[in-house]
Design a protein around this motif. Structure first.
Motif, mmCIF file in Angstrom:
data_model
loop_
_atom_site.group_PDB
_atom_site.id
_atom_site.type_symbol
_atom_site.label_atom_id
_atom_site.label_comp_id
_atom_site.label_asym_id
_atom_site.label_seq_id
_atom_site.Cartn_x
_atom_site.Cartn_y
_atom_site.Cartn_z
ATOM 1 N N GLY A 2 -5.821 -1.159 -7.273
ATOM 2 C CA GLY A 2 -5.289 0.180 -7.029
ATOM 3 C C GLY A 2 -4.242 0.548 -8.064
ATOM 4 N N ASN A 54 -11.576 0.565 -2.321
ATOM 5 C CA ASN A 54 -10.363 0.018 -1.720
ATOM 6 C C ASN A 54 -10.198 0.490 -0.271
ATOM 7 N N GLY A 65 1.285 4.186 -2.729
ATOM 8 C CA GLY A 65 1.278 5.603 -2.360
ATOM 9 C C GLY A 65 2.436 6.346 -3.003
ATOM 10 N N PHE A 90 -10.827 3.604 -5.991
ATOM 11 C CA PHE A 90 -10.015 4.025 -4.851
ATOM 12 C C PHE A 90 -10.862 3.983 -3.575
ATOM 13 N N ILE A 108 -4.751 -4.169 -3.824
ATOM 14 C CA ILE A 108 -3.571 -3.502 -4.357
ATOM 15 C C ILE A 108 -3.520 -3.570 -5.882
ATOM 16 N N THR A 112 -3.903 -3.335 2.755
ATOM 17 C CA THR A 112 -4.924 -2.787 1.865
ATOM 18 C C THR A 112 -5.433 -3.915 0.968
ATOM 19 N N SER A 162 0.833 -1.187 0.000
ATOM 20 C CA SER A 162 0.000 0.000 0.000
ATOM 21 C C SER A 162 0.879 1.252 0.000
ATOM 22 N N TYR A 177 -3.219 5.914 0.685
ATOM 23 C CA TYR A 177 -2.641 4.572 0.560
ATOM 24 C C TYR A 177 -1.469 4.411 1.512
#
Ligand code: HEM
Ligand code: HEM
Ligand SMILES: [Fe+2]
Lengths: 223, 54, 483
Positions: C97, C158, C19, C155, C94, C91, C15, C80
């Motif tokens: 994401g 998630n 980010g 998003f 992924i 998370t 995660s 994230y």
């Protein structure tokens, strides 16, 4: 027992509940206010114009009327004044045609991105003049420098000519670029500008628009 | 003097909120009050709960 | 920062890695934003610069869109980044994401290329769907709007699913509710109307309720997380403050929307509502400032009492940017916003360089600062550094950027003042009045100063990138040598 000292102010649950209440209620108030406002800023009808009913945002057929912007004693600021019938590009526009023209104008305003140089109703960019009451600007009227420069005889024709070939008519070193605006689109844009000048903006811009000469003579356009 | 404390409604279209907007800050004070008053109730209910828990 | 993904220091924290991907694009877009701003600023002084090639409208459009988009990227990246720490679980999506990241990045690239090379369309619906919507900040064409909504929904799902699975901290609860409102508001900007008053009415729902309500609360949550992370502030205290901030921010900010409804055709009752509610908006900003300094002082004092010498924070540059955020938010949004928020003042300042002065200091002070701070947190974790201290480059970056933006703000405030007095008050705001004010020597001087301060900002940005790219590696090496 009932009088035990407790600290509500440092209690997380008190703040959480208060936050939820305030947020929720402010949202409800905003929605309620929005319904009220939307009712008031929905465009009026052609019949409203005929019957002289004041609307904050008049119908598209307002382009068939003379528009002025005058001090109103009761309101305490300038308001648009819709007057006698007036030809627009040499004719009177039916409600259907007027609406189509306004729509074309608004679409063109967006597609050409006017708002990233100018302000409309005071919002946008600050590189070029505010267009809220551009239709009423003394510079575009008979005898004004903008109309004179284009060699046209009416405000609408002068504006349309300028919009199609802006860099041919510079008023300042900072010029408007040629955005490929067609003759039809230019007509639409002028209708859009005329319509915008008829919107009741609660007196913005204030004291519109004294020329330097008028100012020196102690005169104003808002009577 | 061109001043009145409480002014009559002057806006184009009459409405509930326009009617509340009659003078210096009448409308906004009304709305602020509506928002803040229930917080007193939340305060006292939380106080009660805390006292019970003790 | 660039190599951070390969360094493998995340120890499986996918995660945080995701980010970092968002942070990287954010930084690139930030650079693009500044370059476009410089072009637009030069055009104020040299009107012929790139005329009819790359006009002011184009430069400005890319400037403000890059701004909004880089901030959204950095915000998603920050979420994230903090998600595993807050929820205590991995998370959940992924892969999804990452897919969303690439879809979004591809869409942004296409939009920017169209803005730069096609620029404008003809007056048809097609232009609005494919080229340019022509509404400040929301210029992205409709197809991209829809794409953005889909990506943001992914998003959100998630974040929400991870939240439901893991620990539900106060910070996360605020964030979940706030992100929902933030995403939903975007829909208010996605329709066409030929009524310009109606258009701007809803346009402000998006813009104002973003920057003065949902984004502010987002920053509150981010600062809360960062304070716990960097100086070890106590969660109970931080979260109580957070709820107080939510109360005050939403309580003033939601109806504060009225300060944009003074002159766009909307009824007069907004004068009062807009004035009084928005006048309270600075209050939470003061509270946030006090809160950050209070917690910092408290933790520092505690450490001293326990006999630990030196600074309590484990990330010097991040903390510096977060303190700058607390102050900048108060100054840019609070003070500069209050300057022009009463209708009695706003009727003259509305739509002048004064607005631009406020816009710059507010966006920078409230958002750019804390998001840069989050990037430093990212770098620290990417390299597994226990204690990140400021380098010379970190200090140059923060000094030059803050000095540059403050300088621009002061210059624009002076320009705005001239404009307000001459164009608006004296001459009444028509075409001739506008140019009369633009030609005032002091106005022009202010525009020159703004451009120069823009260059200072840009030099600071170069230091920032350089620092973010190198600080982690060096700190890691130093740490290894010490061990
Ligand atoms: C290199 C530095 C920068 C320069 C030279 C610059 C220049 C400009 C220019 C020329 C405009 C157009 C203003 C107008 O319409 O008259 C503008 C608008 C804007 N810029 Fe910048 N800018 C810079 C950095 C920034 C930063 C760091 C931020 C925020 C983080 C920012 C946010 C904005 C915003 C929000 C607007 C729209 C303002 C409004 O509509 O009121 N800019 N900028
Ligand atoms: C971080 C928070 C804030 C940000 C990022 C921000 C940003 C902006 C921007 C970019 C604009 C110009 C919009 C445009 O381009 O037309 C604007 C306008 C405005 N802001 Fe803010 N703002 C913030 C907070 C505040 C606060 C707290 C206040 C009041 C206390 C305020 C008062 C205003 C007003 C009155 C305007 C309208 C200016 C005009 O009439 O031209 N803002 N804001
Ligand atoms: Fe606002």
């Amino acid at each position: 027992m009932a009088n035990k000292k407790v600290s509500v102010w440092t209690d997380i649950q008190f703040w959480r509940r208060s936050a939820a209440w305030v947020t929720g209620f402010a949202t409800i108030l905003l929605i309620w206010l929005s319904f009220d406002t939307i009712g008031q800023i929905t465009m009026g009808t052609n019949a409203d114009l005929k019957n002289g009913v004041d609307k904050r945002v008049p119908a598209a057929t307002v382009i068939n009327y003379h528009i002025d912007y005058k001090m109103n004693k009761k309101r305490g600021h300038e308001v648009p004044v819709i007057g006698e019938k007036q030809l627009f590009f040499g004719k009177e526009w039916s409600p259907k045609d007027a609406e189509a023209l306004l729509r074309l104008g608004k679409l063109t305003e967006q597609a050409k991105n006017c708002m990233d140089c100018h302000t409309l109703l005071g919002n946008g960019a600050y590189y070029a003049p505010d267009l809220t009451k551009a239709w009423l600007d003394p510079a575009w009227q008979k005898g004004g420098p903008m109309q004179g420069m284009t060699g046209k005889n009416t405000v609408e024709e002068a504006m349309a000519e300028f919009l199609q070939h802006p860099s041919q008519y510079p008023t300042h070193a900072r010029m408007m670029p040629n955005l490929g605006i067609t003759a039809e689109e230019a007509k639409g844009l002028v209708a859009f500008l005329k319509h915008m000048s008829s919107i009741d903006t609660n007196g913005f811009p204030r004291n519109f628009s004294k020329t330097v000469a008028q100012f020196k003579a102690g005169d104003t356009n808002a009577h | 003097m061109n001043f009145e404390l409480f002014t009559p409604f002057t806006d184009v279209v009459p409405s509930f909120f326009g009617w509340l907007n009659q003078g210096p800050m009448t409308l906004t004070i009304f709305l602020h009050t509506l928002i803040v008053l229930p917080m007193f109730w939340i305060y006292f209910s939380e106080k009660k709960r805390l006292q019970k828990e003790q | 920062m660039l190599t951070s993904i390969k360094t493998n220091e995340f120890r499986g924290d996918k995660s945080k890695e995701l980010g970092m991907m968002y942070f990287r694009v954010a930084l690139i877009l930030f650079g693009a934003q500044l370059l476009m701003g410089l072009i637009a600023a030069i055009q104020f002084i040299v009107p012929g610069f790139l005329f009819e090639l790359f006009d002011f409208s184009v430069a400005r459009m890319v400037h403000i869109n890059a701004l909004v988009v880089w901030m959204l990227y950095a915000m998603i990246g920050s979420v994230y980044f903090m998600l595993p720490d807050e929820t205590g679980v991995e998370t959940v999506g992924i892969g999804l994401g990452k897919l969303a990241f690439w879809v979004l990045t591809a869409a942004v690239t296409v939009v920017v290329l169209v803005f730069i090379f096609i620029q404008v369309g003809s007056g048809t619906e097609t232009s609005i769907w494919l080229i340019n919507e022509g509404r400040e900040y929301l210029e992205a064409p409709r197809w991209a709007d829809i794409g953005i909504v889909v990506v943001v929904l992914t998003f959100y799902w998630n974040v929400f699913a991870t939240y439901m699975k893991g620990k539900q901290t106060g910070i996360m609860t605020v964030l979940i509710a706030d992100l929902f409102a933030l995403a939903g508001l975007y829909l208010a900007g996605m329709f066409f109307t030929d009524n310009i008053s109606m258009d701007q009415f809803w346009w402000w729902w998006v813009i104002h309720l973003w920057v003065e309500a949902t984004w502010e609360v987002f920053v509150g949550a981010l600062a809360a997380y960062a304070l716990i992370k960097i100086i070890g502030a106590k969660r109970e205290i931080v979260e109580m403050w957070l709820w107080i901030e939510v109360l005050m921010l939403f309580g003033s900010g939601i109806l504060g929307l009225g300060h944009h409804y003074f002159w766009i055709g909307t009824p007069e009752y907004w004068w009062e509502i807009g004035a009084l509610f928005s006048a309270l908006e600075p209050v939470p900003l003061v509270a946030m400032f006090v809160h950050v300094l209070y917690d910092w002082g408290k933790e520092q004092g505690k450490a001293k009492a326990e006999g630990h010498p030196g600074a309590v924070m484990n990330n010097g540059p991040a903390m510096a940017w977060i303190v700058t955020n607390a102050f900048g938010n108060f100054l840019g949004a609070g003070i500069w916003g209050f300057f022009h928020t009463l209708p009695q003042v706003n009727i003259y300042t509305h739509g002048t360089q004064f607005t631009a002065a406020h816009g710059h200091l507010a966006f920078f002070g409230a958002y750019a600062t804390i998001l840069i701070g989050m990037m430093y947190l990212g770098v620290q974790y990417a390299y597994g550094v226990k204690k990140l201290t400021s380098t010379f480059k970190s200090k140059m970056a923060i000094f030059l950027i803050v000095f540059g933006v403050l300088g621009m703000t002061v210059a624009l405030t002076i320009a705005g003042y001239e404009q307000v007095l001459v164009e608006r008050a004296e001459l009444g705001g028509g075409w001739t009045a506008f140019f009369a004010a633009q030609d005032l020597p002091w106005y022009i001087q202010a525009q020159v100063w703004r451009a120069m301060m823009g260059v200072v900002t840009f030099v600071g940005f170069i230091y920032l990138v350089w620092d973010l790219l190198t600080i982690g590696k060096h700190a890691k090496a130093a740490q290894a040598a010490a061990e």
